[in-house]
Scaffold this motif. Structure first.
Motif, PDB file in Angstrom:
ATOM      1  N   ALA A   1       0.836  -1.207   0.000  1.00 35.39           N
ATOM      2  CA  ALA A   1       0.000   0.000   0.000  1.00 35.39           C
ATOM      3  C   ALA A   1       0.871   1.256   0.000  1.00 35.39           C
ATOM      4  CB  ALA A   1      -0.922  -0.006   1.219  1.00 35.39           C
ATOM      5  N   TYR A   2       1.977   1.198   0.716  1.00 39.61           N
ATOM      6  CA  TYR A   2       2.890   2.342   0.762  1.00 39.61           C
ATOM      7  C   TYR A   2       3.429   2.665  -0.630  1.00 39.61           C
ATOM      8  CZ  TYR A   2       6.982   5.204   1.683  1.00 39.61           C
ATOM      9  OH  TYR A   2       7.912   6.221   1.654  1.00 39.61           O
ATOM     10  N   TYR A   3       3.925   1.639  -1.321  1.00 36.94           N
ATOM     11  CA  TYR A   3       4.503   1.877  -2.650  1.00 36.94           C
ATOM     12  C   TYR A   3       3.430   2.237  -3.681  1.00 36.94           C
ATOM     13  CZ  TYR A   3       9.083   0.782  -0.918  1.00 36.94           C
ATOM     14  OH  TYR A   3      10.261   0.835  -0.221  1.00 36.94           O
ATOM     15  N   ALA A   4       2.224   1.749  -3.500  1.00 38.28           N
ATOM     16  CA  ALA A   4       1.124   2.171  -4.373  1.00 38.28           C
ATOM     17  C   ALA A   4       0.842   3.655  -4.167  1.00 38.28           C
ATOM     18  CB  ALA A   4      -0.123   1.338  -4.089  1.00 38.28           C
ATOM     19  N   ALA A   5       0.830   4.085  -2.923  1.00 41.22           N
ATOM     20  CA  ALA A   5       0.623   5.506  -2.628  1.00 41.22           C
ATOM     21  C   ALA A   5       1.787   6.331  -3.159  1.00 41.22           C
ATOM     22  CB  ALA A   5       0.454   5.724  -1.128  1.00 41.22           C
ATOM     23  N   PHE A   6       2.993   5.815  -2.996  1.00 41.47           N
ATOM     24  CA  PHE A   6       4.185   6.531  -3.445  1.00 41.47           C
ATOM     25  C   PHE A   6       4.169   6.733  -4.956  1.00 41.47           C
ATOM     26  CE2 PHE A   6       8.507   7.497  -4.437  1.00 41.47           C
ATOM     27  CZ  PHE A   6       8.989   8.164  -3.319  1.00 41.47           C
ATOM     28  N   SER A   7       3.691   5.753  -5.696  1.00 46.93           N
ATOM     29  CA  SER A   7       3.665   5.868  -7.154  1.00 46.93           C
ATOM     30  C   SER A   7       2.482   6.709  -7.646  1.00 46.93           C
ATOM     31  CB  SER A   7       3.639   4.489  -7.802  1.00 46.93           C
ATOM     32  OG  SER A   7       2.444   3.824  -7.499  1.00 46.93           O
ATOM     33  N   SER A   8       1.589   7.034  -6.737  1.00 49.56           N
ATOM     34  CA  SER A   8       0.414   7.829  -7.070  1.00 49.56           C
ATOM     35  C   SER A   8       0.738   9.323  -7.049  1.00 49.56           C
ATOM     36  CB  SER A   8      -0.682   7.533  -6.038  1.00 49.56           C
ATOM     37  OG  SER A   8      -1.701   8.485  -6.101  1.00 49.56           O
ATOM     38  N   ASP A   9      -0.028  10.065  -7.786  1.00 45.13           N
ATOM     39  CA  ASP A   9       0.047  11.530  -7.706  1.00 45.13           C
ATOM     40  C   ASP A   9      -1.213  12.085  -7.059  1.00 45.13           C
ATOM     41  OD1 ASP A   9       2.570  11.857  -8.810  1.00 45.13           O
ATOM     42  OD2 ASP A   9       1.812  11.881 -10.862  1.00 45.13           O
ATOM     43  N   ASN A  10      -1.909  11.237  -6.323  1.00 42.22           N
ATOM     44  CA  ASN A  10      -3.137  11.632  -5.656  1.00 42.22           C
ATOM     45  C   ASN A  10      -2.810  12.083  -4.228  1.00 42.22           C
ATOM     46  OD1 ASN A  10      -5.499  11.249  -3.858  1.00 42.22           O
ATOM     47  ND2 ASN A  10      -6.500  10.597  -5.755  1.00 42.22           N
ATOM     48  N   MET A  11      -3.058  13.348  -3.941  1.00 42.09           N
ATOM     49  CA  MET A  11      -2.719  13.923  -2.645  1.00 42.09           C
ATOM     50  C   MET A  11      -3.437  13.216  -1.495  1.00 42.09           C
ATOM     51  SD  MET A  11      -0.890  16.161  -1.088  1.00 42.09           S
ATOM     52  CE  MET A  11      -0.540  17.637  -1.982  1.00 42.09           C
ATOM     53  N   ASN A  12      -4.700  12.844  -1.694  1.00 41.21           N
ATOM     54  CA  ASN A  12      -5.450  12.161  -0.631  1.00 41.21           C
ATOM     55  C   ASN A  12      -4.839  10.794  -0.306  1.00 41.21           C
ATOM     56  OD1 ASN A  12      -7.308  14.236  -0.275  1.00 41.21           O
ATOM     57  ND2 ASN A  12      -8.672  13.426  -1.843  1.00 41.21           N
ATOM     58  N   THR A  13      -4.460  10.059  -1.324  1.00 40.54           N
ATOM     59  CA  THR A  13      -3.846   8.749  -1.127  1.00 40.54           C
ATOM     60  C   THR A  13      -2.528   8.883  -0.375  1.00 40.54           C
ATOM     61  OG1 THR A  13      -4.846   7.957  -3.176  1.00 40.54           O
ATOM     62  CG2 THR A  13      -2.981   6.694  -2.326  1.00 40.54           C
ATOM     63  N   ILE A  14      -1.736   9.848  -0.764  1.00 44.62           N
ATOM     64  CA  ILE A  14      -0.450  10.077  -0.111  1.00 44.62           C
ATOM     65  C   ILE A  14      -0.654  10.517   1.333  1.00 44.62           C
ATOM     66  CG2 ILE A  14       1.575  11.602  -0.108  1.00 44.62           C
ATOM     67  CD1 ILE A  14       1.413  11.450  -3.228  1.00 44.62           C
ATOM     68  N   GLN A  15      -1.601  11.419   1.564  1.00 46.43           N
ATOM     69  CA  GLN A  15      -1.841  11.895   2.928  1.00 46.43           C
ATOM     70  C   GLN A  15      -2.363  10.783   3.830  1.00 46.43           C
ATOM     71  OE1 GLN A  15      -0.897  15.002   4.138  1.00 46.43           O
ATOM     72  NE2 GLN A  15      -1.248  13.855   6.012  1.00 46.43           N
ATOM     73  N   LYS A  16      -3.229   9.938   3.300  1.00 49.01           N
ATOM     74  CA  LYS A  16      -3.725   8.799   4.096  1.00 49.01           C
ATOM     75  C   LYS A  16      -2.578   7.882   4.510  1.00 49.01           C
ATOM     76  CE  LYS A  16      -8.404   8.634   2.261  1.00 49.01           C
ATOM     77  NZ  LYS A  16      -9.335   7.952   1.354  1.00 49.01           N
ATOM     78  N   GLN A  17      -1.667   7.641   3.583  1.00 50.33           N
ATOM     79  CA  GLN A  17      -0.523   6.782   3.903  1.00 50.33           C
ATOM     80  C   GLN A  17       0.394   7.460   4.917  1.00 50.33           C
ATOM     81  OE1 GLN A  17      -0.473   3.628   2.643  1.00 50.33           O
ATOM     82  NE2 GLN A  17       1.130   3.288   4.106  1.00 50.33           N
ATOM     83  N   LEU A  18       0.573   8.753   4.794  1.00 49.91           N
ATOM     84  CA  LEU A  18       1.363   9.499   5.786  1.00 49.91           C
ATOM     85  C   LEU A  18       0.727   9.403   7.166  1.00 49.91           C
ATOM     86  CD1 LEU A  18       2.531  12.760   3.979  1.00 49.91           C
ATOM     87  CD2 LEU A  18       3.984  11.132   5.193  1.00 49.91           C
ATOM     88  N   ASP A  19      -0.576   9.513   7.225  1.00 48.56           N
ATOM     89  CA  ASP A  19      -1.282   9.397   8.511  1.00 48.56           C
ATOM     90  C   ASP A  19      -1.085   8.012   9.125  1.00 48.56           C
ATOM     91  OD1 ASP A  19      -2.165  12.014   8.193  1.00 48.56           O
ATOM     92  OD2 ASP A  19      -4.149  11.425   7.451  1.00 48.56           O
ATOM     93  N   ILE A  20      -1.144   6.980   8.305  1.00 48.48           N
ATOM     94  CA  ILE A  20      -0.932   5.618   8.791  1.00 48.48           C
ATOM     95  C   ILE A  20       0.477   5.478   9.366  1.00 48.48           C
ATOM     96  CG2 ILE A  20      -0.633   3.209   8.054  1.00 48.48           C
ATOM     97  CD1 ILE A  20      -2.987   3.738   6.077  1.00 48.48           C
ATOM     98  N   ILE A  21       1.445   6.006   8.653  1.00 53.17           N
ATOM     99  CA  ILE A  21       2.831   5.917   9.113  1.00 53.17           C
ATOM    100  C   ILE A  21       3.011   6.686  10.408  1.00 53.17           C
ATOM    101  CG2 ILE A  21       5.208   6.595   8.585  1.00 53.17           C
ATOM    102  CD1 ILE A  21       4.424   6.077   5.593  1.00 53.17           C
ATOM    103  N   ARG A  22       2.500   7.890  10.459  1.00 54.23           N
ATOM    104  CA  ARG A  22       2.680   8.732  11.653  1.00 54.23           C
ATOM    105  C   ARG A  22       1.994   8.138  12.875  1.00 54.23           C
ATOM    106  NH1 ARG A  22       1.849  14.189   8.161  1.00 54.23           N
ATOM    107  NH2 ARG A  22       4.042  14.421   7.564  1.00 54.23           N
ATOM    108  N   ASP A  23       0.859   7.494  12.682  1.00 54.46           N
ATOM    109  CA  ASP A  23       0.121   6.889  13.797  1.00 54.46           C
ATOM    110  C   ASP A  23       0.656   5.507  14.165  1.00 54.46           C
ATOM    111  OD1 ASP A  23      -1.485   9.114  13.871  1.00 54.46           O
ATOM    112  OD2 ASP A  23      -3.145   8.178  12.775  1.00 54.46           O
ATOM    113  N   GLY A  24       1.454   4.932  13.289  1.00 49.45           N
ATOM    114  CA  GLY A  24       1.936   3.576  13.501  1.00 49.45           C
ATOM    115  C   GLY A  24       3.107   3.500  14.462  1.00 49.45           C
ATOM    116  N   SER A  25       3.480   2.283  14.730  1.00 50.27           N
ATOM    117  CA  SER A  25       4.583   2.050  15.657  1.00 50.27           C
ATOM    118  C   SER A  25       5.707   1.264  14.994  1.00 50.27           C
ATOM    119  CB  SER A  25       4.076   1.300  16.889  1.00 50.27           C
ATOM    120  OG  SER A  25       3.571   0.045  16.503  1.00 50.27           O
ATOM    121  N   GLN A  26       5.697   1.179  13.655  1.00 52.17           N
ATOM    122  CA  GLN A  26       6.719   0.397  12.993  1.00 52.17           C
ATOM    123  C   GLN A  26       8.090   1.037  13.198  1.00 52.17           C
ATOM    124  OE1 GLN A  26       4.425   2.140  11.335  1.00 52.17           O
ATOM    125  NE2 GLN A  26       5.299   3.166   9.606  1.00 52.17           N
TER     126      GLN A  26
END
Length: 170
Positions: free
Chosen positions: A39-64
């Motif tokens: 999902a991260y790389y799909a978002a990264f290859s996208s030019d959709n701001m919403n998709t990228i922001q959603k992935q950023l939110d997941i990363i920021r909220d995550g504990s990886q």
């Protein structure tokens, strides 16, 4: 014997149940949103701001572990999509600091080098963020076999349109 009045017991029971419920909320939220490389790389290859922001939110909220590398690279990608030169530059620099810090800390991580390579190849030359392209290219190609499967797929997909990487490198 010890006896409780009914009126004193009800608020205590209610408070205890409420505290137990509230305590479980953060656990439920964290378990429902997990970092997924595909999902991260799909978002990264996208030019959709919403998709990228959603992935950023997941990363920021995550504990990886090592999430700053993923966040930093995505911030730099996002910088190319936002409006206003000063906002673009601020976002890019903040992302670069995160990614470069993680590369310095985990110099042997080929995935982080791949993230930097993708950014370097697409970044405007005026930013001067293209000094490690060949070094990262060699490192990713040399360490391809040690990379997780989802990342290998992303690398192969990226290599089809890249001017630096080619499918023959792997």
């Amino acid at each position: 014997m010890f006896t409780l009045k009914r009126s004193a017991f009800a608020p205590l029971l209610f408070t205890t149940i409420l505290l137990l419920f509230v305590r479980q909320l953060p656990l439920a939220q964290n378990s429902s949103v997990a970092f997924d490389r595909a999902a991260y790389y799909a978002a990264f290859s996208s030019d959709n701001m919403n998709t990228i922001q959603k992935q950023l939110d997941i990363i920021r909220d995550g504990s990886q572990d090592q999430k700053d590398a993923f966040e930093g690279a995505l911030m730099m990608k996002k910088a190319g999509l936002i409006k206003g030169a000063s906002h673009k530059l601020k976002e890019f620099k903040a992302g670069r600091e995160k990614l470069e810090h993680m590369i310095a800390k985990y110099a042997g991580n080929a995935e982080f080098r791949f993230l930097r390579l993708m950014i370097q190849e697409k970044a405007p030359k005026i930013l001067g963020y293209d000094k490690q392209i060949e070094k990262d290219h060699r490192y990713v190609a040399d360490h391809f076999k040690t990379i997780p499967e989802a990342v290998k797929k992303a690398i192969l997909d990226y290599s089809k349109s890249s001017k630096v990487l080619s499918p023959e490198d792997f």
